[in-house]
Design an enzyme around this catalytic site. Structure first.
Site, mmCIF file in Angstrom:
data_model
loop_
_atom_site.group_PDB
_atom_site.id
_atom_site.type_symbol
_atom_site.label_atom_id
_atom_site.label_comp_id
_atom_site.label_asym_id
_atom_site.label_seq_id
_atom_site.Cartn_x
_atom_site.Cartn_y
_atom_site.Cartn_z
ATOM 1 N N ASP A 35 7.375 2.901 1.275
ATOM 2 C CA ASP A 35 8.234 3.397 3.065
ATOM 3 C C ASP A 35 9.429 3.011 2.583
ATOM 4 O OD1 ASP A 35 6.740 1.138 2.691
ATOM 5 O OD2 ASP A 35 7.019 0.899 5.229
ATOM 6 N N HIS A 48 6.373 -11.141 1.708
ATOM 7 C CA HIS A 48 5.540 -10.565 2.246
ATOM 8 C C HIS A 48 4.862 -9.830 0.356
ATOM 9 C CE1 HIS A 48 4.817 -6.054 3.401
ATOM 10 N NE2 HIS A 48 5.657 -5.515 2.614
HETATM 11 ZN ZN LIG Z 1 6.099 -3.967 2.953
#
Ligand SMILES: [Zn+2]
Length: 306
Positions: free
Chosen positions: A68, A143
């Site tokens: 994304d 992340h």
């Molecule tokens: Zn991500």
């Protein structure tokens, strides 16, 4: 009035688009620099809607290799080929994206008519690029995969000369030295810089932090920024989901903005599970009042201030 430093929001959704929203992408104009940060699927359509030419882009910065945030890049590069771009393009991204671009080009028989300078993002924070007026920095986010935040920082502008503090016959050839912050001697008199000049305006900055869990280690890198974009995938009641997926909530984003003493905060990267975004804004504003919702096509000018 257009600012010479502004951010256009191209997409606001996390993970998947919806019929009304688009995936991550911010266009930053910093005087002559034209920077695209992240390039989710559909970014080039949004650029068309916002009348931003891909041919103008000087830099593309990609935070991480979740789809994304970069699935729109191949299409964008392909369009640049068809538009006969000639000027070089600098891409700063995690290592591996160069391989992805190369394999696409190989099987599509694309020969880029312009030089692509690919710069893999280092593990440690560093200055990625700079000229006389601007610098681009990166720093680590927290992340699920390697993910970097970016800071676009204006260098201190030339100092403003206070003419009434100087004699009438003061030689104008010395002005550049004063503007650079130096002291000057004229007719055996020392003119101390801080007495005859003043700050023109405070250097401006924009920081982009997506995707990340709540991560206070970023604060030193974004301290006092003029405008902070921080992801807010979830609202506060879903903070456990945010924790387990290495994302942030509206409360996390606002707390980081407050602790970093930023001037303004944009929140975005909203999960498509929420149909009404009002609660994001309410939750964030209760902690950091200068919060704004990311909206596709919205432009945020970063104005000069003393
Ligand atoms: Zn991500």
């Amino acid at each position: 009035m257009n600012s010479d430093f502004e951010v256009t929001i191209l997409g606001t959704s996390a993970a998947t688009p919806s019929k009304d929203t688009w995936l991550s992408g911010h266009y930053v104009r910093a005087k002559n620099l034209h920077i695209l940060i992240d390039c989710g699927e559909g970014t080039q359509f949004q650029m068309l809607r916002c009348e931003i030419s891909p041919l103008k882009l000087t830099h593309i910065l990609i935070t991480h290799l979740h789809g994304d945030h970069y699935f729109g890049l191949i299409g964008l590069l392909s369009s640049m080929c068809l538009q006969r771009r000639e000027q070089p393009l600098h891409i700063f991204a995690p290592s591996g994206l160069d391989e992805i671009i190369t394999i696409h080009a190989k099987h599509s028989h694309i020969i880029f008519p312009f030089p692509i300078h690919f710069h893999p993002l280092p593990d440690s924070p560093s200055i990625l690029w700079e000229d006389e007026e601007w610098s681009i920095h990166h720093f680590s986010l927290n992340h699920r995969i390697f993910c970097q935040g970016f800071l676009i920082q204006e260098k201190p502008p030339k100092r403003k000369i206070l003419r009434d503090k100087l004699p009438q016959d003061f030689p104008f050839q010395q002005f550049p030295l004063l503007q650079e912050g130096k002291d000057v001697v004229f007719n055996d008199i020392l003119y101390k810089n801080e007495e005859v000049t003043t700050t023109a305006y405070l250097p401006r900055s924009y920081a982009y932090c997506s995707d990340t869990s709540y991560f206070e280690e970023i604060i030193p890198f974004i301290q006092n920024v003029s405008l902070l974009y921080h992801e807010s995938t979830f609202i506060d009641k879903d903070s456990e989901t945010a924790f387990s997926t290495y994302h942030s909530t509206s409360v996390h984003a606002a707390t980081i903005a407050q602790k970093a003493n930023t001037k303004h905060l944009i929140i975005g990267h909203f999960s498509t599970r929420y149909k009404d975004l009002t609660i994001f804004l309410e939750e964030a504003k209760s902690i950091f009042p200068n919060t704004h919702l990311a909206e596709s096509g919205k432009v945020f000018g970063i104005e000069k201030s003393i």
